[in-house]
Design an enzyme around this catalytic site. Structure first.
Site, PDB file in Angstrom:
ATOM      1  N   LYS A 116     -23.396  -1.498 -79.636  1.00  0.00           N
ATOM      2  CA  LYS A 116     -24.338  -0.485 -79.122  1.00  0.00           C
ATOM      3  C   LYS A 116     -23.587   0.717 -78.565  1.00  0.00           C
ATOM      4  CE  LYS A 116     -28.551  -2.913 -79.083  1.00  0.00           C
ATOM      5  NZ  LYS A 116     -29.769  -3.413 -78.531  1.00  0.00           N
ATOM      6  N   LYS A 198     -27.672  -6.616 -89.272  1.00  0.00           N
ATOM      7  CA  LYS A 198     -28.855  -7.339 -88.803  1.00  0.00           C
ATOM      8  C   LYS A 198     -30.095  -6.436 -88.851  1.00  0.00           C
ATOM      9  CE  LYS A 198     -29.474  -7.326 -84.060  1.00  0.00           C
ATOM     10  NZ  LYS A 198     -30.477  -7.693 -83.083  1.00  0.00           N
ATOM     11  N   LYS A 201     -35.016  -3.516 -84.578  1.00  0.00           N
ATOM     12  CA  LYS A 201     -36.133  -2.633 -84.232  1.00  0.00           C
ATOM     13  C   LYS A 201     -35.726  -1.173 -84.293  1.00  0.00           C
ATOM     14  CE  LYS A 201     -37.513  -5.336 -80.434  1.00  0.00           C
ATOM     15  NZ  LYS A 201     -36.210  -5.399 -79.813  1.00  0.00           N
TER      16      LYS A 201
HETATM   17  N1  AQP Z   1     -32.360  -9.712 -87.142  1.00  0.00           N
HETATM   18  C1  AQP Z   1     -32.680 -10.717 -86.350  1.00  0.00           C
HETATM   19  N2  AQP Z   1     -32.739 -11.975 -86.832  1.00  0.00           N
HETATM   20  C2  AQP Z   1     -33.088 -13.019 -86.018  1.00  0.00           C
HETATM   21  N3  AQP Z   1     -33.395 -12.863 -84.720  1.00  0.00           N
HETATM   22  C3  AQP Z   1     -33.354 -11.621 -84.192  1.00  0.00           C
HETATM   23  N4  AQP Z   1     -33.606 -11.139 -82.966  1.00  0.00           N
HETATM   24  C4  AQP Z   1     -33.399  -9.801 -82.966  1.00  0.00           C
HETATM   25  N5  AQP Z   1     -33.040  -9.380 -84.185  1.00  0.00           N
HETATM   26  C5  AQP Z   1     -32.993 -10.496 -84.978  1.00  0.00           C
HETATM   27  C6  AQP Z   1     -34.053 -11.940 -81.837  1.00  0.00           C
HETATM   28  O1  AQP Z   1     -35.257 -11.363 -81.350  1.00  0.00           O
HETATM   29  C7  AQP Z   1     -35.355 -11.596 -79.936  1.00  0.00           C
HETATM   30  C8  AQP Z   1     -35.716 -10.326 -79.232  1.00  0.00           C
HETATM   31  O2  AQP Z   1     -34.671  -9.385 -79.413  1.00  0.00           O
HETATM   32  P1  AQP Z   1     -34.456  -8.251 -78.333  1.00  0.00           P
HETATM   33  O3  AQP Z   1     -35.624  -7.355 -78.338  1.00  0.00           O
HETATM   34  O4  AQP Z   1     -34.157  -8.885 -77.042  1.00  0.00           O
HETATM   35  O5  AQP Z   1     -33.184  -7.436 -78.706  1.00  0.00           O
HETATM   36  P2  AQP Z   1     -32.194  -7.435 -79.928  1.00  0.00           P
HETATM   37  O6  AQP Z   1     -31.627  -8.792 -80.127  1.00  0.00           O
HETATM   38  O7  AQP Z   1     -31.213  -6.340 -79.683  1.00  0.00           O
HETATM   39  O8  AQP Z   1     -33.183  -7.083 -81.136  1.00  0.00           O
HETATM   40  P3  AQP Z   1     -33.297  -5.807 -82.029  1.00  0.00           P
HETATM   41  O9  AQP Z   1     -34.528  -5.954 -82.862  1.00  0.00           O
HETATM   42  O10 AQP Z   1     -32.019  -5.565 -82.756  1.00  0.00           O
HETATM   43  O11 AQP Z   1     -33.571  -4.661 -80.971  1.00  0.00           O
HETATM   44  P4  AQP Z   1     -32.799  -3.295 -80.744  1.00  0.00           P
HETATM   45  O12 AQP Z   1     -32.846  -2.568 -82.046  1.00  0.00           O
HETATM   46  O13 AQP Z   1     -33.578  -2.623 -79.659  1.00  0.00           O
HETATM   47  O14 AQP Z   1     -31.415  -3.652 -80.302  1.00  0.00           O
HETATM   48  C9  AQP Z   1     -33.999 -12.133 -79.498  1.00  0.00           C
HETATM   49  O15 AQP Z   1     -34.107 -13.522 -79.284  1.00  0.00           O
HETATM   50  C10 AQP Z   1     -33.092 -11.861 -80.659  1.00  0.00           C
HETATM   51  O16 AQP Z   1     -32.061 -12.804 -80.786  1.00  0.00           O
END
Ligand code: AQP
Length: 332
Positions: A116, A198, A201
């Site tokens: 990040k 990965k 969002k």
């Molecule tokens: N690609 C993924 N595959 C499986 N699990 C995933 N998670 C996130 N991306 C994947 C799981 O979703 C839960 C919530 O995630 P989060 O909102 O806490 O943050 P993150 O892991 O950083 O998810 P994002 O979607 O990638 O958000 P941004 O873009 O804001 O950083 C967690 O349990 C995570 O493991």
């Protein structure tokens, strides 16, 4: 009163945008199943989301919408706690204390911080660096036994365990040391456009990410344009990241093993395969999207659920925070 005898399951999700198929298959899909056997605590991690700069109006909307999404996936406000993190002040208080029991070197090893801070090189703030301490506070405040998360959060649950053990070694048995819980299939869903990364969002490329709220047409279009390879055979193998990802998604949604999927598509091309995966995802997400759209119209109900969720969360978390403050030597 929360049931003290049952084990606790806790997980939060950031309102950084609409939840994705990755969030759903990696974590959210499994959350409702814990409601029978566990005390469940799920929530919107809005404090975490401001480690990346957010537009205030948009953030407020995304928090409300994500809260509705938690109900739409099948979480029931009567069965467990569903809350918004910033409405429970113990999270920020305990996070500060845990900061002082976490080493700079440990935080420097976190891959999410490295990724990040590369992505947002103009805003490498202290919150981004100490994010795991806040996440440890989220988990430890509720004495959670298991934390159902996707694979990308494994390292953060591990550091939470380390912090809990360190604190307990100094002050006695204050915290429950939590275990991560991963789904059998789907713990890491990759971008459809770039299967080396990965699904996220906040990915600026909309082709790579399937949002839970996407219409069936949009979902089908995204799967049709998913990156695969030139081999034209549906099998799970090294170097076939795009196909492996589609097989993982199909398996997580249908429950079919990779062997079954390979024989199902033995004499078929990628066109048929992508269509089948897209259709399976459309049907999986349809009831969630429909319930979500209904709930968005029920503003008073959602506000009431948020209020009750925060009150119930405060009851448990304040008790843990008080205990920690006494142990540390503060006057409570
Ligand atoms: N690609 C993924 N595959 C499986 N699990 C995933 N998670 C996130 N991306 C994947 C799981 O979703 C839960 C919530 O995630 P989060 O909102 O806490 O943050 P993150 O892991 O950083 O998810 P994002 O979607 O990638 O958000 P941004 O873009 O804001 O950083 C967690 O349990 C995570 O493991």
């Amino acid at each position: 009163m929360e049931n003290e005898k049952r084990k606790r399951s806790l997980s939060l999700i950031q309102p950084t945008s609409v939840a994705t198929l990755g969030n759903y298959l990696g974590a959210m899909k499994g959350w409702p199943s814990f409601q029978q056997e566990y005390d469940t605590i799920y929530g919107v991690a809005d404090l975490h989301s401001i480690t990346i700069r957010q537009d205030p109006q948009q953030l407020r909307r995304q928090i409300n919408e994500l809260y509705a999404m938690l109900l739409a996936i099948g979480l029931e406000p009567e069965a467990g706690i569903i809350f918004i993190q910033s409405q429970v002040s113990a999270h920020a208080s305990l996070a500060w204390i845990l900061n002082c029991y976490t080493q700079f070197g440990e935080l420097s090893r976190m891959t999410q911080f490295k990724e990040k801070s590369q992505k947002h090189s103009d805003n490498i703030n202290a919150g981004l660096f100490t994010y795991p301490c806040l996440m440890a506070a989220d988990i430890l405040l509720y004495r959670s036994d298991i934390v159902p998360v996707g694979d990308d959060q494994k390292q953060h649950v591990e550091i939470c365990r380390d912090i809990a053990v360190r604190f307990n070694n100094i002050y006695g048995n204050v915290f429950t040391v939590p275990e991560p819980y991963f789904p059998k299939s789907g713990k890491r869903i990759m971008s459809l456009a770039n299967p080396g990364a990965k699904m996220s969002k906040s990915d600026p490329n909309p082709k790579g990410t399937v949002y839970i709220t996407d219409s069936p047409e949009v979902i089908m279009k995204k799967f049709k344009s998913a990156v695969t390879d030139s081999e034209m055979s549906v099998r799970f193998a090294p170097g076939k990241d795009g196909v492996n990802n589609l097989m993982t998604i199909y398996s997580a949604v249908t429950g079919k093993s990779f062997e079954t999927i390979e024989s199902e598509f033995a004499n078929k091309g990628y066109g048929d395969f992508k269509k089948a995966v897209g259709e399976a995802v459309v049907e999986e997400l349809r009831p969630v999207r429909e319930k979500y759209n209904r709930l968005l119209g029920e503003k008073d109900y959602l506000a009431a659920c948020q209020k009750t969720g925060a009150e119930r969360a405060r009851r448990i978390s304040d008790a843990t925070l008080n205990k920690v403050m006494k142990k540390v030597g503060f006057i409570v």
